[in-house]
Design a protein around this motif. Structure first.
Motif, PDB file in Angstrom:
ATOM      1  N   CYS A  60       0.829  -1.216   0.000  1.00 28.81           N
ATOM      2  CA  CYS A  60       0.000   0.000   0.000  1.00 28.81           C
ATOM      3  C   CYS A  60       0.861   1.264   0.000  1.00 28.81           C
ATOM      4  O   CYS A  60       0.376   2.356  -0.297  1.00 28.81           O
ATOM      5  CB  CYS A  60      -0.913  -0.001   1.226  1.00 28.81           C
ATOM      6  N   GLU A  92       0.219  -3.962   6.639  1.00 29.07           N
ATOM      7  CA  GLU A  92      -0.897  -4.723   7.206  1.00 29.07           C
ATOM      8  C   GLU A  92      -1.059  -6.110   6.604  1.00 29.07           C
ATOM      9  O   GLU A  92      -1.400  -7.065   7.303  1.00 29.07           O
ATOM     10  CB  GLU A  92      -2.190  -3.927   6.979  1.00 29.07           C
ATOM     11  N   SER A  93      -0.816  -6.216   5.309  1.00 32.36           N
ATOM     12  CA  SER A  93      -1.225  -7.442   4.621  1.00 32.36           C
ATOM     13  C   SER A  93      -0.267  -8.610   4.838  1.00 32.36           C
ATOM     14  O   SER A  93      -0.638  -9.752   4.590  1.00 32.36           O
ATOM     15  CB  SER A  93      -1.396  -7.173   3.121  1.00 32.36           C
ATOM     16  N   CYS A 128      -0.631   2.754   4.537  1.00 32.56           N
ATOM     17  CA  CYS A 128      -1.214   1.550   5.114  1.00 32.56           C
ATOM     18  C   CYS A 128      -1.549   1.780   6.598  1.00 32.56           C
ATOM     19  O   CYS A 128      -0.908   2.588   7.279  1.00 32.56           O
ATOM     20  CB  CYS A 128      -0.245   0.386   4.946  1.00 32.56           C
ATOM     21  N   ASP A 129      -2.524   1.011   7.070  1.00 33.27           N
ATOM     22  CA  ASP A 129      -3.184   1.245   8.366  1.00 33.27           C
ATOM     23  C   ASP A 129      -2.311   1.820   9.482  1.00 33.27           C
ATOM     24  O   ASP A 129      -2.582   2.890  10.020  1.00 33.27           O
ATOM     25  CB  ASP A 129      -3.761  -0.063   8.909  1.00 33.27           C
ATOM     26  N   SER A 200      -3.637   2.461  -0.906  1.00 32.07           N
ATOM     27  CA  SER A 200      -4.120   1.731   0.267  1.00 32.07           C
ATOM     28  C   SER A 200      -5.533   1.231  -0.004  1.00 32.07           C
ATOM     29  O   SER A 200      -6.122   1.516  -1.053  1.00 32.07           O
ATOM     30  CB  SER A 200      -4.080   2.655   1.490  1.00 32.07           C
ATOM     31  N   CYS A 201      -6.091   0.492   0.945  1.00 35.76           N
ATOM     32  CA  CYS A 201      -7.414  -0.109   0.764  1.00 35.76           C
ATOM     33  C   CYS A 201      -8.433   0.944   0.337  1.00 35.76           C
ATOM     34  O   CYS A 201      -8.474   2.057   0.885  1.00 35.76           O
ATOM     35  CB  CYS A 201      -7.871  -0.776   2.057  1.00 35.76           C
ATOM     36  N   ALA A 207      -7.032   2.298   6.841  1.00 34.20           N
ATOM     37  CA  ALA A 207      -6.137   3.244   6.172  1.00 34.20           C
ATOM     38  C   ALA A 207      -6.886   4.520   5.797  1.00 34.20           C
ATOM     39  O   ALA A 207      -6.426   5.635   6.074  1.00 34.20           O
ATOM     40  CB  ALA A 207      -5.514   2.602   4.944  1.00 34.20           C
TER      41      ALA A 207
HETATM   42 FE1  FES Z   1      -2.597  -1.642   3.614  1.00 37.66          FE
HETATM   43 FE2  FES Z   1      -5.314  -2.038   3.771  1.00 37.66          FE
HETATM   44  S1  FES Z   1      -3.712  -3.507   3.811  1.00 37.66           S
HETATM   45  S2  FES Z   1      -4.180  -0.206   3.604  1.00 37.66           S
END
Ligand code: FES
Length: 580
Positions: A60, A92-93, A128-129, A200-201, A207
């Motif tokens: 992200c 996050e991922s 990212c988050d 990002s998501c 995020a």
């Molecule tokens: Fe990175 Fe959702 S996994 S913003």
């Protein structure tokens, strides 16, 4: 507005390294000049760090090197010297056991990098988050001028004519597979459609929520949160942020000037209006702790209770961040809150103007995406904080993502001692569970997992799903992905691994939940609860060494932001001891 600009010109912090003709000054400048920097760049102009969470392991944020170049253009143009540096990037991922375990590590990295280097200000590049709160926490503890620019969300995902929201679609499709409604081949084909551009998501997940929180707090320029990562206007935002930080250094406009109680209250209201992630609760508590603002879970309930969710974005609604941007983005939401008397218009922002001044001219371009209050997605947005003998320090639920018929519920507990126990039991056709049961998951809090995993929205048992049931009451000390949904009660505090009452719930116990009354109750005689608590033994063992040991020892509870106890508060920019 109380902000008073500092006198300019004046001697800046960076001149303690670069100013004068001493041996040390020559040493500091000379090594920097190996990068081909002309001598006059060390003449007392603002030296601005670009704190970059770029990493190919944080997909992200993988485009942030490009944005950093745009920030540099702006800094040079305004007469500053930009210096980009990397910090630990919690993606996050991929990170295990969970990215949340590394938020504090990133925040610590940021803090030490800012304090130890010759920097007068910083642009925080996040996406990212966890990267957004981590950077804000670190910068707040050092309190030099700081401004955040987000990487921006991915473009909309599309699969067979339907929008595919990051995360949200994944959770839905995996439930559809279990229920026999989707084929595995279609699931694999949908994979590529979810992530079709940098960014990002694209849902109102954590995020996008945290980018919105940064803007609502006043820590980013107006309009920052929603611009898609690949839109040219994202680069413009980065460029303008670069220009702005130089002026902030000259004015000495610091995080402590912006991050006031009013700013946090604005952010909490904004979270309710956008249907933001429950993760924002933890992150805002942690950021507030860094600037000495006494924010509590009760402030979340107090400020967010009557805020309608007007942004129709997944996971609560229909659209994605791209449409939110085209509709006008967060400034429109803030303006609607202001007009409704729910926003402190006099809160200062990094622009040097007040929030009200920033959003005075905005307009809603799509009332399907940003709805008028009388057509709100839900009148009770925000985060509800539940308390009771099962959660003496509080637990949270996002009403906009929950099922109305389960908001008041009494059911028999089906207990999973940890996530492995859940995985081992959930598909067992003999498990004694139905749609009226209350699923209870323990040992997934900050210390228990460790790191507080996003598993609170545990999937339903296949035998229940096959009957067409899509939601059940679930209670845990875990977090939930901002892209997830359901009647999911999270962050139960104290967590099971610290001996909170959640630890002693047993299969068959009756549990009552009443969101309107903010109540969560374990209907077991008090003496039984006391006896169970007295015989409880900790299950989470302290790791022998390394960061995991530090984390286990020092991480706080979810109800106070899960920061390290020794990092709470601001330590300023003074270097403890000169090394040269
Ligand atoms: Fe990175 Fe959702 S996994 S913003």
């Amino acid at each position: 507005m109380s902000f008073t600009k500092a006198a300019w010109p004046r001697r800046l912090r960076s001149q303690e390294w670069y100013g004068g003709e001493s041996r040390d000054a020559i040493y500091h400048r000379s090594w920097m000049k190996n990068q081909g920097l002309p001598a006059d760049l060390f003449d007392g102009r603002p030296v601005v760090g670009i704190c970059n969470t770029w990493s190919e392991l944080t997909p992200c944020n993988a485009h942030l090197r490009d944005l950093a170049e745009r920030v540099k253009h702006g800094i040079y143009e305004a007469g500053g010297l930009p210096v980009e540096f990397p910090v630990f990037s919690p993606g996050e991922s991929s990170l295990r056991p969970t990215a949340m375990m590394y938020r504090n590590l990133c925040a610590m990295d940021v803090e030490e990098a800012l304090r130890a280097n010759p920097l007068d200000g910083v642009v925080l590049l996040a996406g990212c988050d966890k990267t957004t709160p981590a950077l804000l926490m670190g910068a707040a503890s050092v309190d030099i001028p700081a401004i955040l620019v987000s990487g921006g969300p991915m473009l909309n995902g599309w699969f067979r004519g339907e929008r595919v929201g990051s995360g949200t679609a994944l959770w839905q499709m995996s439930e559809d597979i279990k229920a026999g409604k989707m084929s595995r081949a279609d699931f694999l084909e949908a994979e590529q459609s979810m992530s079709r551009s940098p960014g990002s998501c694209n849902t109102m997940g954590t995020a996008s929520t945290m980018a919105s929180m940064a803007e609502a707090l006043g820590m980013a320029l107006s309009g920052n949160a929603a611009i898609p990562a690949v839109d040219s206007r994202r680069r413009v935002m980065a460029h303008l942020t670069g220009r702005r930080i130089v002026e902030m250094v000259k004015d000495d406009l610091k995080p402590s000037d912006v991050l006031t109680l009013k700013a946090f209250e604005n952010a909490i209201c904004a979270n309710g209006a956008i249907g933001g992630s429950t993760n924002a609760v933890i992150h805002l508590l942690a950021i507030a702790g860094r600037v000495g603002i006494e924010l509590s879970l009760d402030d979340w309930d107090r400020c967010g209770r009557d805020i309608p969710t007007i942004v129709d974005l997944m996971p609560s609604g229909r659209f994605l961040m791209e449409e939110f941007f085209y509709a006008g983005g967060l400034p429109v939401v803030l303006k609607m809150l202001l007009d409704g008397g729910k926003l402190h218009g006099d809160a200062l922002t990094v622009s040097g103007s007040t929030m009200a001044e920033e959003i005075a001219e905005v307009r809603n371009w799509n009332e399907e995406v940003i709805r008028p209050v009388d057509r709100a997605l839900t009148q009770q947005g925000g985060i509800a904080v539940l308390r009771g003998n099962l959660a003496p320090n509080g637990a949270v639920i996002k009403p906009s993502a929950a099922s109305r018929h389960l908001m008041k519920h009494r059911g028999r507990a089906v207990v999973f001692e940890d996530i492995d126990h859940y995985k081992a039991r959930i598909e067992d056709e003999n498990l004694d569970i139905d749609e009226n049961s209350v699923m209870v998951l323990k040992n997934c809090g900050p210390r228990g997992y460790p790191g507080m995993a996003e598993v609170g929205n545990m999937g339903l048992p296949p035998k229940v799903l096959r009957r067409g049931i899509t939601d059940m009451v679930r209670i845990s000390d875990a977090r939930m992905s901002g892209t997830a949904y359901g009647t999911v009660i999270l962050h139960t505090s104290p967590e099971a691994a610290r001996g909170g009452p959640l630890a002693i719930v047993q299969d068959g116990d009756m549990i009552e939940v009443d969101v309107a009354e903010r109540r969560i109750h374990l209907d077991v005689p008090e003496e039984t609860i006391r006896a169970r608590l007295e015989s409880w033994k900790p299950t989470a063992r302290e790791p022998a060494s390394g960061y995991a040991k530090l984390f286990h020892r020092h991480v706080g509870g979810a109800d106070t932001g899960a920061d390290f106890d020794f990092l709470v508060g601001s330590r300023g920019h003074e270097v403890p001891r000169e090394s040269h």
